[in-house]
Scaffold this active site. Sequence first.
Site, mmCIF file in Angstrom:
data_model
loop_
_atom_site.group_PDB
_atom_site.id
_atom_site.type_symbol
_atom_site.label_atom_id
_atom_site.label_comp_id
_atom_site.label_asym_id
_atom_site.label_seq_id
_atom_site.Cartn_x
_atom_site.Cartn_y
_atom_site.Cartn_z
ATOM 1 N N LYS A 77 28.030 7.246 -17.760
ATOM 2 C CA LYS A 77 28.024 7.922 -19.064
ATOM 3 C C LYS A 77 26.592 8.182 -19.519
ATOM 4 O O LYS A 77 26.227 9.291 -19.916
ATOM 5 C CB LYS A 77 28.731 7.017 -20.086
ATOM 6 C CG LYS A 77 28.824 7.587 -21.478
ATOM 7 C CD LYS A 77 29.230 6.533 -22.505
ATOM 8 C CE LYS A 77 30.517 5.837 -22.135
ATOM 9 N NZ LYS A 77 31.064 5.044 -23.271
ATOM 10 N N GLY A 122 27.206 -1.183 -31.119
ATOM 11 C CA GLY A 122 28.570 -1.579 -31.465
ATOM 12 C C GLY A 122 29.596 -1.128 -30.441
ATOM 13 O O GLY A 122 29.312 -0.364 -29.534
ATOM 14 N N ASP A 123 30.790 -1.635 -30.594
ATOM 15 C CA ASP A 123 31.975 -1.225 -29.836
ATOM 16 C C ASP A 123 33.153 -1.809 -30.633
ATOM 17 O O ASP A 123 32.995 -2.057 -31.847
ATOM 18 C CB ASP A 123 31.918 -1.765 -28.390
ATOM 19 C CG ASP A 123 32.945 -1.101 -27.469
ATOM 20 O OD1 ASP A 123 32.691 0.004 -26.986
ATOM 21 O OD2 ASP A 123 34.032 -1.680 -27.247
ATOM 22 N N GLN A 152 29.411 2.676 -18.243
ATOM 23 C CA GLN A 152 28.248 3.022 -19.061
ATOM 24 C C GLN A 152 27.094 3.576 -18.226
ATOM 25 O O GLN A 152 26.344 4.437 -18.702
ATOM 26 C CB GLN A 152 27.797 1.777 -19.846
ATOM 27 C CG GLN A 152 26.974 2.090 -21.083
ATOM 28 C CD GLN A 152 27.827 2.461 -22.285
ATOM 29 O OE1 GLN A 152 28.854 1.851 -22.534
ATOM 30 N NE2 GLN A 152 27.406 3.452 -23.061
ATOM 31 N N LYS A 195 26.867 -3.725 -20.942
ATOM 32 C CA LYS A 195 27.908 -3.997 -21.948
ATOM 33 C C LYS A 195 27.881 -5.483 -22.230
ATOM 34 O O LYS A 195 27.460 -6.279 -21.396
ATOM 35 C CB LYS A 195 29.299 -3.617 -21.410
ATOM 36 C CG LYS A 195 30.307 -3.368 -22.509
ATOM 37 C CD LYS A 195 30.101 -2.014 -23.138
ATOM 38 C CE LYS A 195 30.963 -1.781 -24.341
ATOM 39 N NZ LYS A 195 30.938 -0.356 -24.732
HETATM 40 P P1 NDP Z 1 36.908 -0.121 -33.712
HETATM 41 O O1 NDP Z 1 36.886 -1.604 -33.649
HETATM 42 O O2 NDP Z 1 36.230 0.566 -34.817
HETATM 43 O O3 NDP Z 1 38.421 0.402 -33.655
HETATM 44 C C1 NDP Z 1 39.253 0.068 -32.622
HETATM 45 C C2 NDP Z 1 40.627 0.684 -32.874
HETATM 46 O O4 NDP Z 1 41.414 0.545 -31.698
HETATM 47 C C3 NDP Z 1 41.381 -0.028 -33.973
HETATM 48 O O5 NDP Z 1 42.241 0.869 -34.607
HETATM 49 C C4 NDP Z 1 42.161 -1.087 -33.202
HETATM 50 O O6 NDP Z 1 43.332 -1.532 -33.852
HETATM 51 C C5 NDP Z 1 42.523 -0.341 -31.936
HETATM 52 N N1 NDP Z 1 42.622 -1.300 -30.829
HETATM 53 C C6 NDP Z 1 41.638 -2.094 -30.363
HETATM 54 N N2 NDP Z 1 42.076 -2.870 -29.355
HETATM 55 C C7 NDP Z 1 43.365 -2.563 -29.195
HETATM 56 C C8 NDP Z 1 44.356 -3.028 -28.303
HETATM 57 N N3 NDP Z 1 44.098 -3.982 -27.384
HETATM 58 N N4 NDP Z 1 45.577 -2.454 -28.408
HETATM 59 C C9 NDP Z 1 45.815 -1.485 -29.339
HETATM 60 N N5 NDP Z 1 44.914 -1.019 -30.205
HETATM 61 C C10 NDP Z 1 43.705 -1.545 -30.133
HETATM 62 O O7 NDP Z 1 36.314 0.356 -32.296
HETATM 63 P P2 NDP Z 1 35.710 1.774 -31.894
HETATM 64 O O8 NDP Z 1 36.399 2.857 -32.626
HETATM 65 O O9 NDP Z 1 34.243 1.669 -31.946
HETATM 66 O O10 NDP Z 1 36.109 1.848 -30.341
HETATM 67 C C11 NDP Z 1 37.318 2.447 -29.889
HETATM 68 C C12 NDP Z 1 37.180 2.798 -28.421
HETATM 69 O O11 NDP Z 1 36.110 3.726 -28.259
HETATM 70 C C13 NDP Z 1 36.859 1.649 -27.491
HETATM 71 O O12 NDP Z 1 37.475 1.886 -26.239
HETATM 72 C C14 NDP Z 1 35.353 1.739 -27.323
HETATM 73 O O13 NDP Z 1 34.925 1.146 -26.115
HETATM 74 C C15 NDP Z 1 35.185 3.244 -27.300
HETATM 75 N N6 NDP Z 1 33.847 3.755 -27.628
HETATM 76 C C16 NDP Z 1 33.213 3.418 -28.784
HETATM 77 C C17 NDP Z 1 31.988 3.944 -29.085
HETATM 78 C C18 NDP Z 1 31.301 3.683 -30.371
HETATM 79 O O14 NDP Z 1 30.243 4.281 -30.601
HETATM 80 N N7 NDP Z 1 31.806 2.859 -31.245
HETATM 81 C C19 NDP Z 1 31.300 4.854 -28.142
HETATM 82 C C20 NDP Z 1 32.085 5.202 -26.988
HETATM 83 C C21 NDP Z 1 33.298 4.650 -26.757
HETATM 84 P P3 NDP Z 1 43.347 -2.983 -34.571
HETATM 85 O O15 NDP Z 1 42.488 -2.836 -35.776
HETATM 86 O O16 NDP Z 1 44.775 -3.227 -34.877
HETATM 87 O O17 NDP Z 1 42.776 -3.951 -33.574
HETATM 88 O O1 2IT Z 2 31.012 2.696 -25.090
HETATM 89 C C1 2IT Z 2 29.981 3.125 -25.644
HETATM 90 O O2 2IT Z 2 29.354 4.089 -25.198
HETATM 91 C C2 2IT Z 2 29.530 2.461 -26.868
HETATM 92 N N1 2IT Z 2 30.197 1.542 -27.337
HETATM 93 C C3 2IT Z 2 28.252 2.883 -27.532
HETATM 94 C C4 2IT Z 2 27.088 2.253 -26.834
HETATM 95 C C5 2IT Z 2 25.753 2.466 -27.502
HETATM 96 O O3 2IT Z 2 24.792 1.880 -26.993
HETATM 97 O O4 2IT Z 2 25.642 3.194 -28.486
#
Ligand code: NDP
Ligand code: 2IT
Length: 450
Positions: free
Chosen positions: A115, A166-167, A112, A127
């Site tokens: 980024k 969120g994450d 982070q 985080k």
């Molecule tokens: P969500 O909780 O909305 O979705 C996560 C997705 O990934 C679900 O489909 C989940 O499946 C799957 N998943 C999670 N853990 C695992 C695992 N251990 N093995 C397989 N599948 C898995 O999260 P986000 O979409 O917010 O985040 C997804 C990724 O993007 C993460 O790596 C996060 O750090 C990254 N990210 C998120 C940001 C954001 O703004 N939200 C910004 C930048 C990066 P299931 O429902 O079955 O668990």
């Molecule tokens: O991994 C990421 O960049 C996030 N989960 C979003 C972090 C944020 O502060 O919006």
Amino acid sequence: MANVYLEKVLEQVKINNPNEPEFLQAVKEVLSTVEPILDNHKEYEKLAILERIVEPERIITFRVPWVNDNGKIIVNRGYRVQFNSLIGPYKGGLRFHPTVNQSIMKFLGFEQIFKNALTGLPIGGAKGGSDFDPKGKSDTEIMKFCQSFMTELYRHIGQDVDVPAGDIGVGAREIGYMFGQYKRIRNAYEGGVLTGKAISYGGSLARKEATGYGLVFYVREMLKAHESSFNGKTVTISGSGNVAIYAAEKAIAHGAKVVAMSDSNGCIYDFKGIDLDLIKEIKEVKRGRISEYLDKHYDAVYTERTGVDSPIWEIKTDIALPCATQNELTLNSAKMLVENGVLAVGEGANMPCTQEATDYLLEKGVLVAPAKAANAGGVATSAIEMSQNSMRFYYTFEEVEAKLERIMVNIFNSCKENADKYGCSGNYVAGANLAAFDKLATAMVAQGVV
Ligand code: NDP
Ligand code: 2IT
């Protein structure tokens, strides 16, 4: 790696952080690419630039006790890693997932820092999260957990101190419960203390869409630099959460056909192109499993995940967008993708490719959009949410999206310029690390030994 200083620091990081494989992986990935800057700045060794950047400013862990619907007391562990405040308040998401541990929190916090530097906005790196598993929990249980979590976290955060978001496992519902508890404890509306809020009480339009949209903007720029585009291409996207859904939406808007998505249980393949409204209904409304897609689309195929390698990477595709979690795309998966003629891999998740997978893809001439650049649209839009909270004035959806698009284009350009400048044209993984490290190291020198 020939730089002696670099090797010495990497050895020490290994010794200082035993049993933290994800953290070591992230540190090694970044440091192994910044050698050209270190070669040009011999003074960085004396200034202990590397030793300082790999050490979190503060790690907070705490007990999160709560009572479930059956009256049973459950104790989870909460974390906040305030990694680096060099260029702004600590900023980064909260992850609620049973796999959360200190190594994962530290790798995410470390990523982070870089980024957030790439966004060009004033935000430091952090985080947090918990090993709490939201799956199968009632709404009341989620609320009680979030309230207990915030009852401790509140004393460590603030709109000029540390701004969580969120994450995985944390979306607008969880942010809402945490914001409510924070506001109650503080007896003040401090809108900018959390981002990813719902629109009704201070959220930003387009924050929900931002990470996925931003990913597609970045990959579009990368494709454009290599005389290609999304138009008419086949795309596979792992995950079906926040990032995956809005990456799919924007890829489709750019003329691509998204044929596969997944969750942790398995993946669906729909040769006609994914019915994204149905995915949204299953995941955002019902919080169900992706296999339910077949209840409406009988001709789609569902493949259950059985081993380490996700079946989604066995599907032939032009563009692969891993948007689920770390290390979900292994060397085996990379080999399958290359065998099937993949053109580009865009990392929506944080560190979704193993180091071996990234190395193999680059070696085979596949374009790789690295997570810390390609998924920075989420946190960038969080910073835009903070600025709206400070102004007490809100932008339209179109205004926020236009700002996001500009930021992603700038991030791509700076990755490209740095890759070109340091003799690794086309390697945006190195380009991103070089661009971010350069900025951070310069700021560290300016601020003295802190
Ligand atoms: P969500 O909780 O909305 O979705 C996560 C997705 O990934 C679900 O489909 C989940 O499946 C799957 N998943 C999670 N853990 C695992 C695992 N251990 N093995 C397989 N599948 C898995 O999260 P986000 O979409 O917010 O985040 C997804 C990724 O993007 C993460 O790596 C996060 O750090 C990254 N990210 C998120 C940001 C954001 O703004 N939200 C910004 C930048 C990066 P299931 O429902 O079955 O668990
Ligand atoms: O991994 C990421 O960049 C996030 N989960 C979003 C972090 C944020 O502060 O919006």
